[in-house]
Each structure stands twice: as structure tokens, then as C-alpha cells.
Design an enzyme around this catalytic site. Structure first.
Site, PDB file in Angstrom:
ATOM      1  N   ASN A  74       0.800  -1.237   0.000  1.00  0.00           N
ATOM      2  CA  ASN A  74       0.000   0.000   0.000  1.00  0.00           C
ATOM      3  C   ASN A  74       0.829   1.282   0.000  1.00  0.00           C
ATOM      4  OD1 ASN A  74       0.665  -0.560   2.663  1.00  0.00           O
ATOM      5  ND2 ASN A  74      -1.118   0.534   3.441  1.00  0.00           N
TER       6      ASN A  74
ATOM      7  N   CYS B 131      -3.428   2.042   6.228  1.00  0.00           N
ATOM      8  CA  CYS B 131      -3.688   1.474   7.559  1.00  0.00           C
ATOM      9  C   CYS B 131      -4.245   2.523   8.503  1.00  0.00           C
ATOM     10  CB  CYS B 131      -2.411   0.869   8.112  1.00  0.00           C
ATOM     11  SG  CYS B 131      -1.028   1.983   7.955  1.00  0.00           S
TER      12      CYS B 131
ATOM     13  N   GLU C  52       7.768   3.119  15.047  1.00  0.00           N
ATOM     14  CA  GLU C  52       8.733   3.501  14.025  1.00  0.00           C
ATOM     15  C   GLU C  52       8.845   5.022  14.009  1.00  0.00           C
ATOM     16  OE1 GLU C  52       6.805   0.968  10.739  1.00  0.00           O
ATOM     17  OE2 GLU C  52       8.934   0.462  10.645  1.00  0.00           O
TER      18      GLU C  52
ATOM     19  N   GLU D 243       3.690  -3.408  12.302  1.00  0.00           N
ATOM     20  CA  GLU D 243       2.740  -2.331  11.977  1.00  0.00           C
ATOM     21  C   GLU D 243       1.621  -3.000  11.201  1.00  0.00           C
ATOM     22  OE1 GLU D 243       2.965   0.564  13.160  1.00  0.00           O
ATOM     23  OE2 GLU D 243       5.071   1.106  13.372  1.00  0.00           O
TER      24      GLU D 243
HETATM   25  P1  NAP Z   1       0.127  -8.907   3.914  1.00  0.00           P
HETATM   26  O1  NAP Z   1      -0.562  -9.890   3.068  1.00  0.00           O
HETATM   27  O2  NAP Z   1       0.145  -9.122   5.356  1.00  0.00           O
HETATM   28  O3  NAP Z   1       1.594  -8.776   3.318  1.00  0.00           O
HETATM   29  C1  NAP Z   1       2.547  -7.920   3.834  1.00  0.00           C
HETATM   30  C2  NAP Z   1       3.921  -8.379   3.439  1.00  0.00           C
HETATM   31  O4  NAP Z   1       4.175  -9.633   4.071  1.00  0.00           O
HETATM   32  C3  NAP Z   1       4.104  -8.621   1.945  1.00  0.00           C
HETATM   33  O5  NAP Z   1       5.400  -8.278   1.563  1.00  0.00           O
HETATM   34  C4  NAP Z   1       3.907 -10.131   1.845  1.00  0.00           C
HETATM   35  O6  NAP Z   1       4.507 -10.709   0.714  1.00  0.00           O
HETATM   36  C5  NAP Z   1       4.576 -10.590   3.110  1.00  0.00           C
HETATM   37  N1  NAP Z   1       4.193 -11.923   3.546  1.00  0.00           N
HETATM   38  C6  NAP Z   1       3.117 -12.684   3.183  1.00  0.00           C
HETATM   39  N2  NAP Z   1       3.136 -13.874   3.794  1.00  0.00           N
HETATM   40  C7  NAP Z   1       4.245 -13.904   4.578  1.00  0.00           C
HETATM   41  C8  NAP Z   1       4.814 -14.856   5.477  1.00  0.00           C
HETATM   42  N3  NAP Z   1       4.250 -16.049   5.682  1.00  0.00           N
HETATM   43  N4  NAP Z   1       5.965 -14.547   6.120  1.00  0.00           N
HETATM   44  C9  NAP Z   1       6.551 -13.352   5.933  1.00  0.00           C
HETATM   45  N5  NAP Z   1       6.053 -12.411   5.094  1.00  0.00           N
HETATM   46  C10 NAP Z   1       4.922 -12.663   4.424  1.00  0.00           C
HETATM   47  O7  NAP Z   1      -0.458  -7.447   3.748  1.00  0.00           O
HETATM   48  P2  NAP Z   1      -0.802  -6.697   2.399  1.00  0.00           P
HETATM   49  O8  NAP Z   1      -1.973  -7.417   1.832  1.00  0.00           O
HETATM   50  O9  NAP Z   1       0.391  -6.556   1.561  1.00  0.00           O
HETATM   51  O10 NAP Z   1      -1.113  -5.237   2.942  1.00  0.00           O
HETATM   52  C11 NAP Z   1      -2.312  -4.852   3.460  1.00  0.00           C
HETATM   53  C12 NAP Z   1      -2.312  -4.872   4.980  1.00  0.00           C
HETATM   54  O11 NAP Z   1      -1.203  -4.162   5.531  1.00  0.00           O
HETATM   55  C13 NAP Z   1      -3.499  -4.184   5.588  1.00  0.00           C
HETATM   56  O12 NAP Z   1      -4.098  -5.022   6.541  1.00  0.00           O
HETATM   57  C14 NAP Z   1      -2.945  -2.925   6.240  1.00  0.00           C
HETATM   58  O13 NAP Z   1      -3.620  -2.400   7.304  1.00  0.00           O
HETATM   59  C15 NAP Z   1      -1.613  -3.341   6.630  1.00  0.00           C
HETATM   60  N6  NAP Z   1      -0.740  -2.163   6.751  1.00  0.00           N
HETATM   61  C16 NAP Z   1      -0.403  -1.686   7.984  1.00  0.00           C
HETATM   62  C17 NAP Z   1       0.412  -0.582   8.107  1.00  0.00           C
HETATM   63  C18 NAP Z   1       0.826  -0.035   9.435  1.00  0.00           C
HETATM   64  O14 NAP Z   1       1.770   0.728   9.487  1.00  0.00           O
HETATM   65  N7  NAP Z   1       0.215  -0.389  10.534  1.00  0.00           N
HETATM   66  C19 NAP Z   1       0.894   0.042   6.985  1.00  0.00           C
HETATM   67  C20 NAP Z   1       0.535  -0.464   5.746  1.00  0.00           C
HETATM   68  C21 NAP Z   1      -0.273  -1.580   5.651  1.00  0.00           C
HETATM   69  P3  NAP Z   1       3.660 -10.972  -0.642  1.00  0.00           P
HETATM   70  O15 NAP Z   1       3.452  -9.651  -1.260  1.00  0.00           O
HETATM   71  O16 NAP Z   1       4.517 -11.826  -1.459  1.00  0.00           O
HETATM   72  O17 NAP Z   1       2.362 -11.617  -0.236  1.00  0.00           O
END
Ligand code: NAP
Ligand code: MG
Length: 455
Positions: free
Chosen positions: A132, A264, A434, A230
């Protein structure tokens, strides 16, 4: 043979690039090289490390437009946002370039000698980034980690690797030694998972979903490996009757529909004091219909498409025949993963639209009765990342700020991220902070040394 993964422009559905999906062996090799590079990098003098980071920041600035255009193509971000995002990487690098010479320890009075503390770097830090905000979230991890003397392996999201790959090239061009900062493209289940399980990765910084984040934390716990998380949010925009209602309504859409709701910190619940609910909704309608949803390459664009067809399906699934949709914007015709700005008024606070992060341009509006009810309703989700409070009563602003269980609040505004102030979540929104002056300590261990002065 190298396996390639296609990267698609979400606004046009055209192929942008194909990037390698690294194998486990390739990841292990990169981690081994990172570990070797740590042996040198940690001993680069603080002044030299600072100078390299300043040069890195300057190169990001020189390539700001290129990076921004690349993000528009890869992630569908509006060009205005993408320029801010590249600028954020520059600024975070510049901010932490002041850190190496200021990583101060204590001198603690003791009998019979001298007692001092050191903030030692951890080693190889693994940074896992979501799709994102590919540039800022990468920078929040790698910049302070490098400044504190660690080396970094960074895994961008599979959907959005291009800016991270380019930024790592700029790091090399700035003079960072080989292997000090590596971007490893590929799957979360392979590359990201390996950061968790590999004994030579000393810390993991994870930003993403709460589901994957808790899995990462479980794996880190098995190795007693520190982790920063995060995660998701369901933040509230709380509007009291005494607020500047016109300003609250005019700004509310941007607090949730920015980046098409894929934020987020999105204020995806608007809680409005009951006595002004109707007036507020009328003003909100004008504001929502005024959001410019269009080709993200245009300077005027305020909202682009969602990241992928699959993500659009999951956002759309939240709106069913029984959903009370009260306002709906429009989207451009033709290709692209577009979804309209949507305002709903659920009847109960346990409605999924009041509880779950849709990560799309959907906002739920619900009335509250008084201050206590506002705080209770705000806290009635598993998350606690950010939020906004609109009131002209200073005492109430402070009481409500103290009552809300969230890490980043703003009063009469919607700002939540400044690189020089701390950022992070309460409850299921995360662990650790962070940015800001203390983030370096998330990348160091304190070492205490006593030196006897007895002859
Ligand atoms: P995600 O599916 O949790 O993926 C995040 C990252 O983790 C990606 O690089 C993903 O790789 C990787 N990943 C997936 N499976 C993994 C595993 N088993 N072990 C280690 N890493 C793994 O999240 P997203 O769909 O990309 O992003 C959306 C989510 O992020 C939302 O829920 C949002 O709220 C959250 N977010 C939070 C913040 C914050 O600062 N709090 C900021 C931004 C986003 P792949 O791309 O290869 O799947
Ligand atoms: Mg995912």
C-alpha cells in the site's frame, strides 16, 4: 532458472515489468552476504556512515520524479501522493543520517570503576513491506536500521517491488558498500518467511495484515528474535456537535479515501454526535462527490484504482444487498481496478463495516450520544492505530485523546505521519514504534560495560 513474476499497472491493467521471484537458496545466499557485509559496515566510522546516508538522501531527491512516476505505474497512486512518498524516503534518510554520531550511551556512576553503555547494532535486519505504501514503509525500516550500523535485507510486496529495487540501486550509487542494503523480490511465503526462520536475521520489521503479522511474531518468538509489527486499523474520525462541522465534513473523505482507502490509518469509521448527524451527512455528500477519482497520472487526481482485481473483489464483497449505502461516487470507464467512494450507515456497531478493515474506499458513519459514548464506540474494535477528534473544546480534545486506545491521534486535522514523531499501533494494530527520535533503539541492543579502576 529464474522464475519471474509479472507486475501490472492497476490503472491500465498493462504489464509494467517482470521481476525475479527468488528461491530459498538465493535468499540464504543474500542473507550470508548481508551478514558478511555487517562485519565491515558496523565499523564504518559514524561520520562516514552519516555522510553516505546524506548522499543517499540527496540521490533519492534527484530521482524523485522518476521514483514517483514509477510508483504511479506500479501501484496506481496519484502522482501527487507518489511525489510525497518519494520525498518521504528522502526525508527519512536525511533525518536518520543525523543519527550515527548521536547514538549516545550513558556513563553511570559506580564505585571502583567506570560504567558505560553502548547501543550495539543487531546485525542483519529483515524488513517486510506491504503493497500500500511501498516507498515510505521501506524507508521507515531501512533508514534507521542502516544508521544504527545494521545491514538490511528488504522484501517488497510481490505486487509492488519496483521502487524498492530502484532505491537500492541509488543506495549503491551513493556509495553504500556492496550487500549492505539488498532488496530481495519474491513471495512472502518464501523470502519473508525466511527472514523469520533464518538464525542470521537478527530482527524482523513487518508491516502488513494482522493475520500475517501474528504468524511472523509467532515464528520470531520461537527464535527469541525481536520484531516490530505495523498492522491493520479501523480508525475513527470522531466529530462532536461543537466542532467546525463544515471543515470536518470537507476533510473527512480525504482521511479515508486517500490512496483509495488502502491506508492502515484510514479513518474508515466516522462517529458523529447524534444532534448534528443529518447536517453532517448532507455536507459529507457534497465533499464525497467532489473527490476527483481519475487517471492517477493527472496532477488533479485525488483517488486512483485499487491495487489488483483480487483486492477489488474482496473490497466489493463488503457491500451486499442489505448494506445501507447512503452516498456513492463514480469511477472512470474502461480498464483498471476502480472502486467508487462509498459511504454506508450500518445499524449496529458489530456490523463488519464497523469492525473490519476493508482496505478500500468504504466508510461507515454512526451516531453517538455523548463524550463517554464516543470514547467507548471508538475503542470497540480490535484495532488501535490512529484517529481524529473534531471539537472546539480543548479540555474535551485532551480527555478524548487520552481515552482513545490508539497510537496516533490528531485533533481538528487528520495528520498522523511525520517522520520526526513516533508512529505505531495499540492492540491488534501492532507492536513497537517507528520513526521519531527513539526508532533507532528498535535497531540496537544496549550493552553495559564496567571497567575496574582498581590497580
Ligand atoms: P500482507 O498480506 O500481510 O503482506 C505484507 C507483506 O508480508 C508482503 O510483503 C507479503 O509478501 C509478506 N508476507 C506474506 N506472507 C508472509 C509470510 N508467511 N511470512 C513473511 N512475510 C509474508 O499485507 P498486504 O496485503 O500486503 O497489505 C495490506 C495490509 O497491511 C493491511 O491489513 C494494512 O492495514 C496493513 N498495513 C499496515 C500498516 C501499518 O503501518 N500499521 C501500513 C501499511 C499496511 P507478498 O506480497 O509476497 O504476499
Ligand atoms: Mg497479502
Amino acid at each position: 532458472m529464474t522464475v519471474l513474476h509479472d507486475v501490472v499497472n492497476p490503472a491500465t491493467e498493462e504489464l509494467v515489468a517482470s521481476v525475479p521471484s527468488l528461491s530459498l537458496e538465493e535468499v540464504d545466499d543474500a542473507i550470508a552476504r548481508s551478514r558478511r557485509a555487517f562485519g565491515t559496515w558496523r565499523h564504518v566510522s559514524p561520520g562516514d556512515r552519516a555522510r553516505l546516508l546524506r548522499r543517499f538522501s540527496a540521490l533519492v531527491d534527484e530521482h524523485l520524479e522518476e521514483l514517483a512516476q514509477l510508483e504511479v505505474r506500479n501501484a496506481g497512486h496519484t502522482i501527487g501522493n507518489a511525489r510525497w512518498e518519494a520525498g518521504n524516503v528522502r526525508d527519512v534518510l536525511a533525518y536518520y543520517s543525523g543519527a550515527p554520531e548521536r547514538l549516545l550511551g550513558h556513563q553511570i556512576p559506580v564505585a571502583g570503576g567506570l560504567d558505560v553503555t553502548f547501543h550495539e547494532p543487531l546485525g542483519v535486519v529483515g524488513v517486510i513491506v506491504p503493497w500500500n505504501f511501498p516507498m515510505p514503509i521501506a524507508g521507515w525500516g531501512f533508514a534507521p536500521a542502516l544508521a544504527a550500523g545494521n545491514t538490511v535485507v528488504l522484501k517488497p510486496a510481490e505486487l509492488t517491488p519496483l521502487t524498492a529495487v530502484r532505491i537500492a540501486e541509488l543506495g549503491l550509487e551513493a556509495g553504500l558498500p556492496e550487500d549492505v542494503f539488498q532488496v530481495l523480490t519474491g513471495k512472502g511465503s518464501i523470502v519473508g518467511e525466511r527472514f523469520v526462520t533464518h538464525p542470521d536475521v537478527a530482527k524482523v520489521v513487518f508491516t502488513g495484515s494482522t493475520e500475517v503479522g501474528s504468524h511472523v511474531a509467532e515464528g520470531c518468538a520461537r527464535q527469541v528474535k525481536p520484531v516490530t509489527l505495523e498492522l491493520g486499523g479501523k480508525s475513527a474520525n470522531v466529530v462532536f456537535a461543537d466542532a467546525d462541522l463544515a471543515k470536518a465534513a470537507a476533510t473527512a473523505p480525504y482521511a479515508v479515501f486517500d490512496n483509495a482507502g488502502q491506508d492502515c490509518c484510514a479513518r474508515s469509521r466516522i462517529l458523529v454526535q447524534r444532534s448534528v448527524m443529518d447536517d453532517f451527512l448532507a455536507m459529507l455528500e457534497t465533499a464525497v462527490l467532489g473527490v476527483r477519482v481519475e487517471d492517477p497520472t493527472l496532477d488533479t487526481s485525488e483517488m486512483g484504482p485499487l491495487i489488483s482485481a483480487g483486492h477489488r473483489d474482496s473490497v466489493a464483497a463488503y457491500i451486499t444487498e442489505s448494506t445501507n449505502v447512503v452516498i456513492r461516487g463514480s469511477v472512470p470507464e474502461g480498464p483498471g481496478f476502480w472502486y467508487p467512494a462509498t459511504v454506508v450507515v450500518p445499524s449496529t456497531e458489530d456490523d463488519p463495516l464497523m469492525q473490519e478493515e476493508t482496505f478500500g474506499p468504504i466508510v461507515a458513519v454512526m451516531p453517538f450520544d455523548d463524550e463517554a459514548d464516543a470514547v467507548r464506540l471508538t475503542n470497540a474494535t480490535p484495532y488501535g492505530l490512529s484517529g481524529s477528534i473534531w471539537t472546539r473544546d480543548v479540555g474535551r480534545a485532551i480527555r478524548v485523546s487520552r481515552g482513545i486506545e490508539a497510537g496516533n491521534l490528531s485533533v481538528n486535522s487528520h495528520s498522523s505521519v511525520r517522520y520526526w514523531t513516533p508512529f505505531g499501533g495499540f492492540k491488534k494494530s501492532g507492536l513497537g514504534r517507528e520513526l521519531g527520535p527513539d526508532a533507532l533503539h528498535a535497531f540496537t541492543e544496549v550493552k553495559n560495560v564496567f571497567i575496574s579502576t582498581e590497580g
